[in-house]
Design a protein around this motif. Structure first.
Motif, PDB file in Angstrom:
ATOM      1  N   ARG B 251     -25.606 -54.069  65.318  1.00 26.76           N
ATOM      2  CA  ARG B 251     -24.246 -53.674  65.720  1.00 26.76           C
ATOM      3  C   ARG B 251     -23.814 -54.451  66.959  1.00 26.76           C
ATOM      4  N   ASN B 256     -22.170 -57.381  59.657  1.00 30.05           N
ATOM      5  CA  ASN B 256     -21.423 -56.613  58.668  1.00 30.05           C
ATOM      6  C   ASN B 256     -22.385 -55.859  57.754  1.00 30.05           C
ATOM      7  N   SER B 257     -22.194 -54.534  57.705  1.00 29.39           N
ATOM      8  CA  SER B 257     -22.940 -53.719  56.743  1.00 29.39           C
ATOM      9  C   SER B 257     -21.987 -53.016  55.786  1.00 29.39           C
ATOM     10  N   ASN B 260     -17.563 -55.944  51.881  1.00 34.74           N
ATOM     11  CA  ASN B 260     -17.897 -57.350  51.602  1.00 34.74           C
ATOM     12  C   ASN B 260     -19.126 -57.825  52.381  1.00 34.74           C
ATOM     13  N   CYS B 261     -20.060 -56.907  52.641  1.00 35.37           N
ATOM     14  CA  CYS B 261     -21.197 -57.274  53.497  1.00 35.37           C
ATOM     15  C   CYS B 261     -22.092 -58.337  52.866  1.00 35.37           C
ATOM     16  N   ASN B 266     -18.349 -63.070  57.878  1.00 35.28           N
ATOM     17  CA  ASN B 266     -18.946 -62.566  59.120  1.00 35.28           C
ATOM     18  C   ASN B 266     -19.895 -63.633  59.659  1.00 35.28           C
ATOM     19  N   ASN B 269     -23.761 -62.682  59.798  1.00 32.12           N
ATOM     20  CA  ASN B 269     -24.340 -62.650  58.451  1.00 32.12           C
ATOM     21  C   ASN B 269     -24.490 -64.063  57.900  1.00 32.12           C
ATOM     22  N   PHE B 306     -27.629 -59.539  55.843  1.00 33.68           N
ATOM     23  CA  PHE B 306     -26.674 -58.465  56.087  1.00 33.68           C
ATOM     24  C   PHE B 306     -27.381 -57.347  56.839  1.00 33.68           C
ATOM     25  N   ASP B 309     -26.270 -50.110  56.658  1.00 38.25           N
ATOM     26  CA  ASP B 309     -25.344 -49.115  57.192  1.00 38.25           C
ATOM     27  C   ASP B 309     -26.175 -47.918  57.677  1.00 38.25           C
ATOM     28  N   GLY B 448     -18.692 -51.165  51.336  1.00 42.94           N
ATOM     29  CA  GLY B 448     -17.431 -50.590  51.783  1.00 42.94           C
ATOM     30  C   GLY B 448     -17.235 -49.168  51.271  1.00 42.94           C
TER      31      GLY B 448
END
Lengths: 94, 478
Positions: B251, B256-257, B260-261, B266, B269, B306, B309, B448
């Protein structure tokens, strides 16, 4: 332009920092010679003479030309030359 | 005792111009004064002999952060410093009363030019205070740096960022580790690789300095023998290194998690995975068509990286499931192929969804193969919600998926159902799990907020060599 631009080598540095030129062949026997007209004035005439001399010696010749000195050889000739020929002679100057 | 006062100022600073009368007062004092101007040698205009420091050498060597700065030097050594304008401090340091009468008693200064973003590294290089071990490559007047990188074979097919000294120094500032520390032997040529070499390839890839600890962790993880990086590189199969980042670092560097991770857009990534692949290429010598014999490869071999989350506190992150403390930042490396879409917009009960997922998971590698290819299952928020709302935690989900992907051997054996491919004959009455229980199926959360989809990332056939080919996890250092 990149005058003074320097980078650091990201590789294992096992090869030379400068790319080595291929050694010129000791003989043209059996070789195919590319004659590249880069589009300079009368370059074609000069290459005609070279072709005459080489052909008289029995050396195979192929002719290539760029439309003008301002265009890149890579777009017109060099890929074909690399595949089809062993040696290249360019008519560089006017 | 040789005493001296030094002032560093710039015209562009309102405080520096406000106290212009003070410079004249100091110049008239008993202690010799040297005034350095960072931006305009005609400033201050009320004293003679202003020293031009537009090249910032003195500012850099004196480590000036704010202008104006007043320094007292005694016998060549700094003995005191006042930053910004504070009458009392300046008077005490100068040993002179009545400075700047009529001016405010204090006013903050401005940032010095030598500490503007990117300037410190530039000055370090300019004034020779860095040592970069990698050999220097000078370009010709008409050479384009980007094209030169291509010509030297340093790229993955996309343009790279030319690794200049300034960029390398900046990248090395992203880690506490010494540039000459050896990270390990990079396959396939088993070449000793320093932190500096990692940094150079991170520059090439487009990384920011704060990604360096993650890149270093990826390199070290890939060198764990069980990851079998050499074999992964050589394989004719699709796979390449797939990286999942866990913990606060993901973070902090903006990974990006979510939306579009697994796609583009990003920087972290995109470049962390790329840095590692470039390192393999450039230092290790692993190039496609050389020792990389992939029949197809996959687009993730540019970069497949990636974050998980971790926004749901009830979820056990992958890193914790793999034995690391909650809150630890880690990288997990997997031998990934590509993304297999899983769609189920009808199953709303957890057992239903588990059975549904099993149908697609069983297709990894080949439907009739078992304990052969590993896989990652990325649960989207909407699919995960079905499990969570039913009270299923990670352990329950994994258990149910294991059960749902365990099938009768008679259906999988070579020749069964008219298909030659399959598991070896024998034990026809047995039940065979699709994945090894310990590490064959990694479950993680990503994606997402909208979409009853999940993602399956199939893995290398190395799953058949359970003991010598495994996903690996490594804690991210500094």
């Amino acid at each position: 332009m990149s005058e003074g631009f320097a980078m650091r080598d990201p590789t294992a540095e096992l090869g030379s920092a400068k790319r080595q030129r291929l050694a010129p062949p000791e003989s043209l026997d059996g070789r195919v010679v590319a004659l590249l007209d880069i589009g300079k004035e009368r370059g074609g005439e000069f290459l005609d003479s070279i072709e005459e001399v080489l052909s008289a010696r029995g050396v195979a010749v192929k002719r290539y030309a760029k439309p003008s000195p301002t265009t890149l050889a890579a777009d017109y000739a060099s890929p074909d030359i690399a595949v089809e020929c062993d040696v290249v002679i360019e008519a560089l100057a006017d | 005792m040789a005493e001296q006062l030094i002032v560093v100022a710039k015209r562009d600073c309102p405080t520096c111009t406000m106290i212009e009368p003070v410079y004249a007062q100091l110049a008239a004092g008993a202690t010799p004064l040297a005034v350095y101007s960072q931006d305009d040698p005609t400033f201050p205009g009320n004293i003679d002999g202003v020293i031009d420091d537009r090249d910032l050498e003195t500012s850099y060597r004196r480590d000036i952060e704010i202008v104006p700065t007043l320094i007292r030097v005694s016998d060549g050594a700094e003995v005191g410093r006042a930053v910004g304008w504070h009458r009392d401090e300046w008077q005490k340091l100068a040993g002179q009363d009545g400075l700047g009468e009529g001016l405010p008693a204090s006013q903050p200064g401005c940032g010095a030019r030598n500490v503007e973003p990117g300037m410190r590294e530039r000055l370090m290089v300019r004034f020779g205070d860095v040592h970069i071990a990698a050999r220097r490559i000078e370009l010709g007047e008409y050479d384009d740096p980007l094209e030169s990188c291509f010509e030297r074979g340093w790229t993955d097919g996309l343009p790279v960022v030319p690794p200049t000294d300034e960029r390398i120094v900046r990248m090395l500032a992203g880690t506490t580790r010494a540039p000459d520390e050896i990270v390990g032997l990079i396959p396939p040529n088993r070449v000793s690789c320093s932190v500096e070499k990692v940094a150079i390839n991170a520059v090439l890839a487009g990384c920011r300095p704060e990604y360096m600890p993650v890149v270093l962790a990826v390199v070290e993880a890939a060198l764990i023998p069980e990851f079998a990086m050499h074999g992964l590189l050589c394989t004719t199969y699709f796979s390449g290194p797939t990286i999942i980042v866990n913990g606060p670092v993901s973070r902090a560097i903006g990974m990006n998690s979510g939306l579009n991770c697994l796609g583009q857009g990003n920087r972290a990534n995109a470049t962390i995975g790329r840095a590692f692949q470039l390192l393999i290429r450039n230092v290790g010598g692993g190039v496609p068509g050389g020792i990389d014999r992939a029949t197809f490869g996959n687009p993730g071999k540019y970069s497949f990286c990636f974050a998980e989350d971790e926004s749901d506190a009830e979820w056990t992150p992958l890193s914790v499931a793999r034995g690391f403390e909650p809150g630890a930042s880690t990288v997990t490396l997997f031998h990934g192929d590509g993304v297999q879409a899983f769609t189920d917009q009808k199953s709303r009960a957890p057992d239903e969804l588990a059975r549904s997922l099993a149908m697609s998971l069983n297709a990894v590698g080949h439907y009739k193969m078992a304990q052969y290819s590993n896989a990652i299952l990325l649960l989207s928020p909407e699919h995960y919600a079905i499990f969570r709302d039913a009270g299923w935690d990670r352990a329950r989900i994994e258990e149910e998926l294991h059960a749902a992907t365990t099938r009768p051997a008679k259906d999988l054996v070579r020749g069964a159902h008219g298909v030659g491919e399959g598991i070896a004959p024998g034990g026809a009455d047995a039940m065979v799990p699709k994945f090894w229980r310990d590490h064959g199926l990694l479950v993680a959360r990503a994606g997402g907020p909208a979409g009853l989809f999940s993602a399956i990332i199939g893995g290398w056939m190395g799953g058949r060599a359970r003991d010598v080919v495994q996903p690996v996890t490594k804690e991210i250092g500094t």
